[in-house]
Design a protein around this motif. Structure first.
Motif, PDB file in Angstrom:
ATOM      1  N   ARG A 149     -40.400 -91.418 -56.935  1.00 41.96           N
ATOM      2  CA  ARG A 149     -41.823 -91.237 -56.647  1.00 41.96           C
ATOM      3  C   ARG A 149     -42.519 -90.751 -57.896  1.00 41.96           C
ATOM      4  NH1 ARG A 149     -43.181 -89.690 -50.706  1.00 41.96           N
ATOM      5  NH2 ARG A 149     -45.220 -89.710 -51.641  1.00 41.96           N
ATOM      6  N   THR A 150     -43.801 -91.058 -57.998  1.00 43.26           N
ATOM      7  CA  THR A 150     -44.564 -90.616 -59.163  1.00 43.26           C
ATOM      8  C   THR A 150     -45.419 -89.393 -58.862  1.00 43.26           C
ATOM      9  OG1 THR A 150     -46.330 -92.154 -58.584  1.00 43.26           O
ATOM     10  CG2 THR A 150     -44.645 -92.934 -60.129  1.00 43.26           C
ATOM     11  N   ARG A 151     -45.553 -89.037 -57.591  1.00 43.79           N
ATOM     12  CA  ARG A 151     -46.370 -87.882 -57.225  1.00 43.79           C
ATOM     13  C   ARG A 151     -45.580 -86.989 -56.278  1.00 43.79           C
ATOM     14  NH1 ARG A 151     -47.852 -88.221 -52.085  1.00 43.79           N
ATOM     15  NH2 ARG A 151     -47.978 -90.239 -51.088  1.00 43.79           N
ATOM     16  N   PRO A 152     -45.966 -85.710 -56.154  1.00 41.67           N
ATOM     17  CA  PRO A 152     -45.277 -84.830 -55.206  1.00 41.67           C
ATOM     18  C   PRO A 152     -45.705 -85.120 -53.768  1.00 41.67           C
ATOM     19  CG  PRO A 152     -47.011 -83.644 -56.317  1.00 41.67           C
ATOM     20  CD  PRO A 152     -46.929 -84.995 -56.983  1.00 41.67           C
ATOM     21  N   GLN A 153     -45.078 -84.438 -52.850  1.00 37.67           N
ATOM     22  CA  GLN A 153     -45.401 -84.591 -51.434  1.00 37.67           C
ATOM     23  C   GLN A 153     -46.852 -84.207 -51.186  1.00 37.67           C
ATOM     24  OE1 GLN A 153     -42.585 -82.588 -48.985  1.00 37.67           O
ATOM     25  NE2 GLN A 153     -43.799 -82.797 -47.138  1.00 37.67           N
ATOM     26  N   ARG A 154     -47.558 -85.013 -50.391  1.00 36.88           N
ATOM     27  CA  ARG A 154     -48.987 -84.812 -50.198  1.00 36.88           C
ATOM     28  C   ARG A 154     -49.304 -83.588 -49.351  1.00 36.88           C
ATOM     29  NH1 ARG A 154     -52.086 -90.058 -49.037  1.00 36.88           N
ATOM     30  NH2 ARG A 154     -51.722 -90.249 -51.255  1.00 36.88           N
ATOM     31  N   HIS A 155     -48.618 -83.426 -48.234  1.00 35.58           N
ATOM     32  CA  HIS A 155     -48.885 -82.295 -47.342  1.00 35.58           C
ATOM     33  C   HIS A 155     -47.624 -81.458 -47.232  1.00 35.58           C
ATOM     34  CE1 HIS A 155     -52.708 -84.008 -46.209  1.00 35.58           C
ATOM     35  NE2 HIS A 155     -52.110 -85.156 -45.993  1.00 35.58           N
ATOM     36  N   GLN A 156     -47.640 -80.282 -47.800  1.00 40.90           N
ATOM     37  CA  GLN A 156     -46.502 -79.374 -47.767  1.00 40.90           C
ATOM     38  C   GLN A 156     -46.791 -78.239 -46.780  1.00 40.90           C
ATOM     39  OE1 GLN A 156     -43.554 -79.638 -49.437  1.00 40.90           O
ATOM     40  NE2 GLN A 156     -42.888 -77.857 -48.298  1.00 40.90           N
ATOM     41  N   ASN A 157     -45.826 -77.955 -45.922  1.00 36.86           N
ATOM     42  CA  ASN A 157     -45.997 -76.860 -44.969  1.00 36.86           C
ATOM     43  C   ASN A 157     -45.976 -75.533 -45.705  1.00 36.86           C
ATOM     44  OD1 ASN A 157     -46.059 -78.605 -42.828  1.00 36.86           O
ATOM     45  ND2 ASN A 157     -43.872 -78.466 -42.443  1.00 36.86           N
ATOM     46  N   ALA A 158     -46.917 -74.670 -45.384  1.00 37.95           N
ATOM     47  CA  ALA A 158     -46.980 -73.354 -46.014  1.00 37.95           C
ATOM     48  C   ALA A 158     -46.003 -72.384 -45.355  1.00 37.95           C
ATOM     49  CB  ALA A 158     -48.394 -72.798 -45.936  1.00 37.95           C
ATOM     50  N   ARG A 159     -45.800 -72.510 -44.039  1.00 36.53           N
ATOM     51  CA  ARG A 159     -44.904 -71.620 -43.310  1.00 36.53           C
ATOM     52  C   ARG A 159     -43.941 -72.437 -42.469  1.00 36.53           C
ATOM     53  NH1 ARG A 159     -49.466 -70.427 -43.348  1.00 36.53           N
ATOM     54  NH2 ARG A 159     -50.682 -70.118 -41.576  1.00 36.53           N
ATOM     55  N   ALA A 160     -42.783 -71.863 -42.244  1.00 34.85           N
ATOM     56  CA  ALA A 160     -41.776 -72.525 -41.413  1.00 34.85           C
ATOM     57  C   ALA A 160     -42.164 -72.420 -39.936  1.00 34.85           C
ATOM     58  CB  ALA A 160     -40.412 -71.887 -41.633  1.00 34.85           C
ATOM     59  N   PHE A 161     -41.668 -73.339 -39.153  1.00 31.90           N
ATOM     60  CA  PHE A 161     -41.948 -73.374 -37.716  1.00 31.90           C
ATOM     61  C   PHE A 161     -41.240 -72.206 -37.036  1.00 31.90           C
ATOM     62  CE2 PHE A 161     -40.853 -74.730 -33.397  1.00 31.90           C
ATOM     63  CZ  PHE A 161     -42.098 -75.047 -32.930  1.00 31.90           C
ATOM     64  N   LYS A 162     -41.956 -71.510 -36.149  1.00 34.46           N
ATOM     65  CA  LYS A 162     -41.379 -70.419 -35.368  1.00 34.46           C
ATOM     66  C   LYS A 162     -41.432 -70.813 -33.902  1.00 34.46           C
ATOM     67  CE  LYS A 162     -42.256 -66.164 -37.047  1.00 34.46           C
ATOM     68  NZ  LYS A 162     -43.113 -64.987 -37.262  1.00 34.46           N
ATOM     69  N   ASN A 163     -40.269 -70.858 -33.275  1.00 34.73           N
ATOM     70  CA  ASN A 163     -40.251 -71.329 -31.891  1.00 34.73           C
ATOM     71  C   ASN A 163     -40.668 -70.258 -30.890  1.00 34.73           C
ATOM     72  OD1 ASN A 163     -38.002 -69.726 -31.954  1.00 34.73           O
ATOM     73  ND2 ASN A 163     -36.686 -71.177 -30.916  1.00 34.73           N
ATOM     74  N   ASP A 164     -40.790 -69.005 -31.313  1.00 31.04           N
ATOM     75  CA  ASP A 164     -41.208 -67.962 -30.384  1.00 31.04           C
ATOM     76  C   ASP A 164     -42.541 -67.336 -30.785  1.00 31.04           C
ATOM     77  OD1 ASP A 164     -40.276 -66.766 -32.653  1.00 31.04           O
ATOM     78  OD2 ASP A 164     -39.094 -65.246 -31.632  1.00 31.04           O
ATOM     79  N   LYS A 165     -43.376 -68.094 -31.465  1.00 28.39           N
ATOM     80  CA  LYS A 165     -44.651 -67.559 -31.949  1.00 28.39           C
ATOM     81  C   LYS A 165     -45.626 -67.281 -30.804  1.00 28.39           C
ATOM     82  CE  LYS A 165     -48.235 -68.439 -35.362  1.00 28.39           C
ATOM     83  NZ  LYS A 165     -48.702 -69.332 -36.408  1.00 28.39           N
ATOM     84  N   TYR A 166     -45.779 -68.235 -29.903  1.00 23.09           N
ATOM     85  CA  TYR A 166     -46.733 -68.078 -28.810  1.00 23.09           C
ATOM     86  C   TYR A 166     -46.055 -67.832 -27.463  1.00 23.09           C
ATOM     87  CZ  TYR A 166     -49.917 -69.994 -32.248  1.00 23.09           C
ATOM     88  OH  TYR A 166     -50.632 -70.202 -33.381  1.00 23.09           O
ATOM     89  N   ASP A 167     -44.805 -68.227 -27.328  1.00 23.69           N
ATOM     90  CA  ASP A 167     -44.096 -68.088 -26.060  1.00 23.69           C
ATOM     91  C   ASP A 167     -43.140 -66.904 -26.149  1.00 23.69           C
ATOM     92  OD1 ASP A 167     -43.078 -68.469 -23.578  1.00 23.69           O
ATOM     93  OD2 ASP A 167     -41.866 -70.218 -24.095  1.00 23.69           O
TER      94      ASP A 167
END
Length: 91
Positions: free
Chosen positions: A10-28
């Motif tokens: 690839r000639t460019r980096p990833q377009r959309h990078q996640n800032a934080r990891a997914f948390k499965n107990d964030k809202y529940d």
């Protein structure tokens, strides 16, 4: 395009990078969610253990409502968790 045939670099980096990891107990914060997160996956092969841990991590794991029958012969006595199939019995 990255899916183009023969295009391995690839000639460019990833377009959309996640800032934080997914948390499965964030809202529940229910007891069901805590029970699933605390569950140990013993008695399964390494591959199946990885699959089960991935399902728990991304909230895809669901508890059984009824106990399933155990094994290839479908024994009369049901197990507590039907998702823990022995890899040797499947082949």
């Amino acid at each position: 395009m990255s899916s183009e045939r023969g295009n391995v670099s690839r000639t460019r980096p990833q377009r959309h990078q996640n800032a934080r990891a997914f948390k499965n107990d964030k809202y529940d914060t229910s007891a069901r969610c805590k029970k699933i997160n605390a569950k140990l996956h013993d008695g399964v092969c390494q591959h199946c253990k990885g699959v089960l841990e991935w399902r728990v991590k991304f909230r895809k794991y669901k508890l059984l409502t009824k106990p399933k029958k155990w094994g290839r012969k479908r024994a009369k006595t049901p197990r507590k968790s039907g998702k823990h199939w022995m890899a040797s019995e499947l082949f």
